[in-house]
Motif scaffolding. Structure first.
Motif, PDB file in Angstrom:
ATOM      1  N   CYS A  35       0.822 -13.102  -1.825  1.00 47.35           N
ATOM      2  CA  CYS A  35       0.937 -12.414  -3.113  1.00 47.35           C
ATOM      3  C   CYS A  35      -0.416 -12.359  -3.814  1.00 47.35           C
ATOM      4  O   CYS A  35      -0.794 -11.330  -4.399  1.00 47.35           O
ATOM      5  CB  CYS A  35       1.965 -13.128  -3.997  1.00 47.35           C
ATOM      6  N   TRP A  36      -1.154 -13.456  -3.738  1.00 49.41           N
ATOM      7  CA  TRP A  36      -2.488 -13.466  -4.334  1.00 49.41           C
ATOM      8  C   TRP A  36      -3.411 -12.462  -3.634  1.00 49.41           C
ATOM      9  O   TRP A  36      -4.188 -11.759  -4.282  1.00 49.41           O
ATOM     10  CB  TRP A  36      -3.061 -14.868  -4.258  1.00 49.41           C
ATOM     11  N   MET A  37      -3.306 -12.376  -2.307  1.00 47.52           N
ATOM     12  CA  MET A  37      -4.136 -11.430  -1.573  1.00 47.52           C
ATOM     13  C   MET A  37      -3.709  -9.993  -1.859  1.00 47.52           C
ATOM     14  O   MET A  37      -4.528  -9.074  -1.779  1.00 47.52           O
ATOM     15  CB  MET A  37      -4.060 -11.726  -0.076  1.00 47.52           C
ATOM     16  N   ALA A  38      -2.444  -9.777  -2.197  1.00 44.88           N
ATOM     17  CA  ALA A  38      -2.019  -8.437  -2.600  1.00 44.88           C
ATOM     18  C   ALA A  38      -2.703  -8.029  -3.895  1.00 44.88           C
ATOM     19  O   ALA A  38      -3.065  -6.862  -4.076  1.00 44.88           O
ATOM     20  CB  ALA A  38      -0.502  -8.390  -2.759  1.00 44.88           C
ATOM     21  N   SER A  39      -2.909  -8.987  -4.782  1.00 43.11           N
ATOM     22  CA  SER A  39      -3.645  -8.664  -6.010  1.00 43.11           C
ATOM     23  C   SER A  39      -5.108  -8.347  -5.689  1.00 43.11           C
ATOM     24  O   SER A  39      -5.724  -7.474  -6.323  1.00 43.11           O
ATOM     25  CB  SER A  39      -3.556  -9.825  -7.001  1.00 43.11           C
ATOM     26  N   ALA A  40      -5.665  -9.052  -4.694  1.00 41.67           N
ATOM     27  CA  ALA A  40      -7.028  -8.726  -4.259  1.00 41.67           C
ATOM     28  C   ALA A  40      -7.082  -7.320  -3.666  1.00 41.67           C
ATOM     29  O   ALA A  40      -8.054  -6.582  -3.880  1.00 41.67           O
ATOM     30  CB  ALA A  40      -7.510  -9.759  -3.245  1.00 41.67           C
ATOM     31  N   ALA A  41      -6.047  -6.950  -2.906  1.00 43.05           N
ATOM     32  CA  ALA A  41      -5.990  -5.592  -2.359  1.00 43.05           C
ATOM     33  C   ALA A  41      -5.919  -4.559  -3.486  1.00 43.05           C
ATOM     34  O   ALA A  41      -6.515  -3.472  -3.386  1.00 43.05           O
ATOM     35  CB  ALA A  41      -4.785  -5.458  -1.428  1.00 43.05           C
ATOM     36  N   PHE A  42      -5.211  -4.900  -4.551  1.00 40.36           N
ATOM     37  CA  PHE A  42      -5.149  -3.983  -5.693  1.00 40.36           C
ATOM     38  C   PHE A  42      -6.535  -3.783  -6.296  1.00 40.36           C
ATOM     39  O   PHE A  42      -6.933  -2.652  -6.628  1.00 40.36           O
ATOM     40  CB  PHE A  42      -4.182  -4.535  -6.747  1.00 40.36           C
ATOM     41  N   GLY A  43      -7.292  -4.879  -6.403  1.00 35.95           N
ATOM     42  CA  GLY A  43      -8.659  -4.754  -6.910  1.00 35.95           C
ATOM     43  C   GLY A  43      -9.531  -3.905  -5.997  1.00 35.95           C
ATOM     44  O   GLY A  43     -10.323  -3.069  -6.467  1.00 35.95           O
ATOM     45  N   ARG A  44      -9.368  -4.079  -4.673  1.00 38.80           N
ATOM     46  CA  ARG A  44     -10.147  -3.268  -3.740  1.00 38.80           C
ATOM     47  C   ARG A  44      -9.755  -1.802  -3.833  1.00 38.80           C
ATOM     48  O   ARG A  44     -10.614  -0.910  -3.726  1.00 38.80           O
ATOM     49  CB  ARG A  44      -9.919  -3.764  -2.308  1.00 38.80           C
ATOM     50  N   SER A  45      -8.465  -1.537  -4.008  1.00 35.10           N
ATOM     51  CA  SER A  45      -8.032  -0.134  -4.114  1.00 35.10           C
ATOM     52  C   SER A  45      -8.618   0.513  -5.361  1.00 35.10           C
ATOM     53  O   SER A  45      -9.022   1.686  -5.325  1.00 35.10           O
ATOM     54  CB  SER A  45      -6.503  -0.060  -4.141  1.00 35.10           C
ATOM     55  N   TRP A 122      -7.724   2.456   4.153  1.00 40.00           N
ATOM     56  CA  TRP A 122      -7.617   2.946   2.779  1.00 40.00           C
ATOM     57  C   TRP A 122      -6.151   3.085   2.366  1.00 40.00           C
ATOM     58  O   TRP A 122      -5.761   2.667   1.268  1.00 40.00           O
ATOM     59  CB  TRP A 122      -8.349   4.282   2.651  1.00 40.00           C
ATOM     60  N   VAL A 123      -5.337   3.658   3.237  1.00 46.32           N
ATOM     61  CA  VAL A 123      -3.909   3.773   2.928  1.00 46.32           C
ATOM     62  C   VAL A 123      -3.298   2.389   2.767  1.00 46.32           C
ATOM     63  O   VAL A 123      -2.488   2.144   1.861  1.00 46.32           O
ATOM     64  CB  VAL A 123      -3.193   4.567   4.037  1.00 46.32           C
ATOM     65  N   TRP A 124      -3.686   1.453   3.636  1.00 47.90           N
ATOM     66  CA  TRP A 124      -3.148   0.093   3.540  1.00 47.90           C
ATOM     67  C   TRP A 124      -3.486  -0.566   2.217  1.00 47.90           C
ATOM     68  O   TRP A 124      -2.633  -1.190   1.581  1.00 47.90           O
ATOM     69  CB  TRP A 124      -3.688  -0.747   4.697  1.00 47.90           C
ATOM     70  N   VAL A 125      -4.735  -0.428   1.761  1.00 49.45           N
ATOM     71  CA  VAL A 125      -5.131  -1.098   0.533  1.00 49.45           C
ATOM     72  C   VAL A 125      -4.465  -0.464  -0.683  1.00 49.45           C
ATOM     73  O   VAL A 125      -4.325  -1.103  -1.738  1.00 49.45           O
ATOM     74  CB  VAL A 125      -6.675  -1.096   0.396  1.00 49.45           C
ATOM     75  N   LEU A 126      -4.028   0.806  -0.556  1.00 53.64           N
ATOM     76  CA  LEU A 126      -3.270   1.432  -1.636  1.00 53.64           C
ATOM     77  C   LEU A 126      -1.811   0.986  -1.644  1.00 53.64           C
ATOM     78  O   LEU A 126      -1.206   0.815  -2.712  1.00 53.64           O
ATOM     79  CB  LEU A 126      -3.348   2.960  -1.507  1.00 53.64           C
ATOM     80  N   VAL A 127      -1.248   0.787  -0.444  1.00 60.68           N
ATOM     81  CA  VAL A 127       0.181   0.459  -0.328  1.00 60.68           C
ATOM     82  C   VAL A 127       0.436  -1.033  -0.482  1.00 60.68           C
ATOM     83  O   VAL A 127       1.456  -1.454  -1.048  1.00 60.68           O
ATOM     84  CB  VAL A 127       0.715   0.971   1.028  1.00 60.68           C
ATOM     85  N   ASP A 128      -0.477  -1.856  -0.013  1.00 60.39           N
ATOM     86  CA  ASP A 128      -0.224  -3.298   0.056  1.00 60.39           C
ATOM     87  C   ASP A 128       0.067  -3.941  -1.296  1.00 60.39           C
ATOM     88  O   ASP A 128       0.921  -4.837  -1.360  1.00 60.39           O
ATOM     89  CB  ASP A 128      -1.413  -3.992   0.729  1.00 60.39           C
ATOM     90  N   PRO A 129      -0.595  -3.564  -2.390  1.00 61.19           N
ATOM     91  CA  PRO A 129      -0.254  -4.208  -3.664  1.00 61.19           C
ATOM     92  C   PRO A 129       1.199  -4.039  -4.067  1.00 61.19           C
ATOM     93  O   PRO A 129       1.719  -4.840  -4.857  1.00 61.19           O
ATOM     94  CB  PRO A 129      -1.194  -3.516  -4.665  1.00 61.19           C
ATOM     95  N   LEU A 130       1.877  -3.031  -3.536  1.00 60.98           N
ATOM     96  CA  LEU A 130       3.296  -2.840  -3.854  1.00 60.98           C
ATOM     97  C   LEU A 130       4.184  -3.338  -2.705  1.00 60.98           C
ATOM     98  O   LEU A 130       4.951  -4.285  -2.876  1.00 60.98           O
ATOM     99  CB  LEU A 130       3.585  -1.370  -4.144  1.00 60.98           C
ATOM    100  N   ALA A 131       4.057  -2.702  -1.535  1.00 57.54           N
ATOM    101  CA  ALA A 131       4.953  -3.052  -0.422  1.00 57.54           C
ATOM    102  C   ALA A 131       4.703  -4.482   0.067  1.00 57.54           C
ATOM    103  O   ALA A 131       5.646  -5.270   0.254  1.00 57.54           O
ATOM    104  CB  ALA A 131       4.759  -2.061   0.724  1.00 57.54           C
ATOM    105  N   GLY A 132       3.432  -4.832   0.296  1.00 57.64           N
ATOM    106  CA  GLY A 132       3.136  -6.173   0.775  1.00 57.64           C
ATOM    107  C   GLY A 132       3.506  -7.244  -0.231  1.00 57.64           C
ATOM    108  O   GLY A 132       4.028  -8.302   0.125  1.00 57.64           O
ATOM    109  N   ALA A 133       3.248  -6.959  -1.517  1.00 61.20           N
ATOM    110  CA  ALA A 133       3.572  -7.945  -2.548  1.00 61.20           C
ATOM    111  C   ALA A 133       5.078  -8.141  -2.673  1.00 61.20           C
ATOM    112  O   ALA A 133       5.563  -9.275  -2.824  1.00 61.20           O
ATOM    113  CB  ALA A 133       2.973  -7.503  -3.877  1.00 61.20           C
ATOM    114  N   LEU A 134       5.852  -7.052  -2.600  1.00 55.86           N
ATOM    115  CA  LEU A 134       7.309  -7.192  -2.685  1.00 55.86           C
ATOM    116  C   LEU A 134       7.859  -7.983  -1.507  1.00 55.86           C
ATOM    117  O   LEU A 134       8.747  -8.839  -1.663  1.00 55.86           O
ATOM    118  CB  LEU A 134       7.954  -5.808  -2.742  1.00 55.86           C
ATOM    119  N   LEU A 135       7.333  -7.722  -0.318  1.00 54.88           N
ATOM    120  CA  LEU A 135       7.799  -8.430   0.864  1.00 54.88           C
ATOM    121  C   LEU A 135       7.491  -9.925   0.768  1.00 54.88           C
ATOM    122  O   LEU A 135       8.313 -10.767   1.121  1.00 54.88           O
ATOM    123  CB  LEU A 135       7.145  -7.828   2.105  1.00 54.88           C
TER     124      LEU A 135
END
Length: 439
Positions: A35-45, A122-135
């Motif tokens: 979950c913390w890394m999903a927030s990092a992905a959000f920052g990268r996006s 690029w698509v992954w870093v856009l999707v991960d803050p939502l899909a990865g974080a929910l999972l």
């Protein structure tokens, strides 16, 4: 081999095949990290999106932002393999260079979309803050729901009166009985969360693989490019070797044979008039022929050593160890002889490494280990010298790396300062079932 293994997805680890509190707690810690890394992905996006729409010329900001995304993706690959046994192939190659003179959001967007792996990341870093974080958050949501149920068991009735009704999932808390029921359901969710957590970690790894793994066509294209590069290098190496042989023949044996012919011609002209001079000329011709033969033997030995052709790789390496100035021990675990080109590549690679050990390492002892393991000829050369060997410096190790790459082999060097140095080489080959010999 089943399809799952072919795709790099190994069987589930033992910790998620059953249930244990320890595995559940470890899984909860890992989903919190995800979950913390999903927030990092959000920052990268945000960084990449901002770089795309940044006002001004040039594409320099976007590649730097995507480099951060690639580093984050590499970290996810590492965690997926370590935590869940899910291997995610890395990028087939580096990102494409940014085109010179291009500017504006459209050019930046085209740069990202031009490379399949960059586009995928690029698509992954856009999707991960939502899909990865929910999972990843699902087990934590069960924990929070369980805590809320237990809280309602003790304080739900007065709060329900004060707040004009409370609900726990589908249960309205209207009295002590429903409050206790909410608490019981909450307590039951605690072991469910511990059971779900490690499985959520593995499911998250599979999701990450589906987002980041290159397609089969991309892997094949990277493989073809690698083979084309190594083939070109092999051709260049072969041509350089041919030129070396031609130069050695021209400067050595050929010159001596020409001199010997001239000496014999002079002896022929003096045969009747000066027999003593002829005798001296014949002795000189005999000496020239001996030296020419010796140089030819040295040349042949440099192309393919007789001991390697006659007795195989194991004995040839033992012969190298015997003449090495550094005391060298050899251990061999080979069931048979590899093909001649593989033998030759391994032999000359070991010879070059031993030469480096003798010249540069300051070592007192060295060890050579040759073994065959599951389709790989594995060679390890270790010394107790001063260390500091680096493939990027000097031509010796780079030459070995190019030689091995011709056969799809790899070279790894572990040489910290003050030693020891360990050089590991792997060459694909096919041998019979193993048996052991040593020296």
């Amino acid at each position: 081999m089943d399809r799952t293994t072919q795709l790099g997805v190994n069987h589930a680890p033992d910790e998620i095949r059953g249930f244990s509190v320890a595995a559940g707690l470890v899984g909860l810690r890992r989903v919190m990290s995800l979950c913390w890394m999903a927030s990092a992905a959000f920052g990268r996006s945000l960084a990449v999106s901002g770089a795309i729409w940044l006002v001004g010329p040039g594409l320099g900001v976007v590649p730097r932002a995507m480099e951060g995304v690639r580093n984050l993706a590499a970290r996810r690959r590492e965690l997926a393999l370590r935590w869940s046994g899910v291997e995610i192939p890395g990028p087939p190659g580096p990102p494409p260079p940014a085109p010179e003179g291009a500017s504006g959001p459209a050019a930046r967007y085209r740069w990202i979309m031009s490379d399949p792996q960059t586009r995928r990341e690029w698509v992954w870093v856009l999707v991960d803050p939502l899909a990865g974080a929910l999972l990843a958050f699902f087990p934590l949501a069960l924990i929070l729901s369980a805590v809320w149920g237990v809280f309602l068991a003790f304080f739900g009735v007065p709060l329900s009166v004060e707040w004009d009704g409370l609900w726990y999932q589908f249960i309205p808390v209207e009295g002590q009985a429903t409050a206790v029921l909410a608490g019981v359901l909450g307590v039951l969710q605690l072991p469910l969360a511990l059971w779900v957590a490690p499985r959520a970690v593995r499911r998250h790894a599979l999701y990450t693989r589906s987002m980041l793994a290159p397609s089969e066509s991309e892997l094949m294209a990277g493989r073809i490019q690698h083979l084309a590069t190594t083939r070109s290098e092999a051709v260049d190496t072969q041509m350089a070797e041919i030129r070396r042989i031609e130069r050695d023949l021209h400067d050595g044996a050929q010159a001596r044979l020409v001199a010997m012919g001239m000496t014999l011609d002079a002896a022929e002209h003096r045969l009747e008039s000066d027999p003593e001079a002829v005798r001296a000329l014949l002795a000189e011709a005999r000496e020239s022929s001996s030296k020419a033969l010796e140089e030819l033997r040295d040349l042949v030995r440099g192309i393919h050593p007789p001991v390697l052709a006659d007795r195989g790789l194991a004995d040839a390496v033992r012969a190298l160890a015997m003449v090495c100035p550094v005391r060298t021990e050899v251990h061999v675990d080979l069931p048979g002889r590899p093909e001649m080109p593989v033998e030759s590549a391994a032999y000359f690679a070991i010879s070059e490494i031993l030469t480096n050990v003798a010249k540069h390492s300051g070592a007192d002892r060295a060890w050579i280990d040759l073994r065959y393991d599951r389709g790989m000829l594995r060679i390890t050369v270790t010394d107790d010298g001063q260390g500091g060997a680096d493939v990027s410096r000097g031509t010796g190790l780079r030459g070995i790396e190019r030689r091995l790459a011709t056969f799809d082999g790899v070279l790894a060097v572990n040489s910290p300062v003050n030693g020891p140095t360990m050089v590991t080489m792997e060459l694909p080959c096919v041998l019979p079932s193993p048996k052991t010999t040593s020296s």
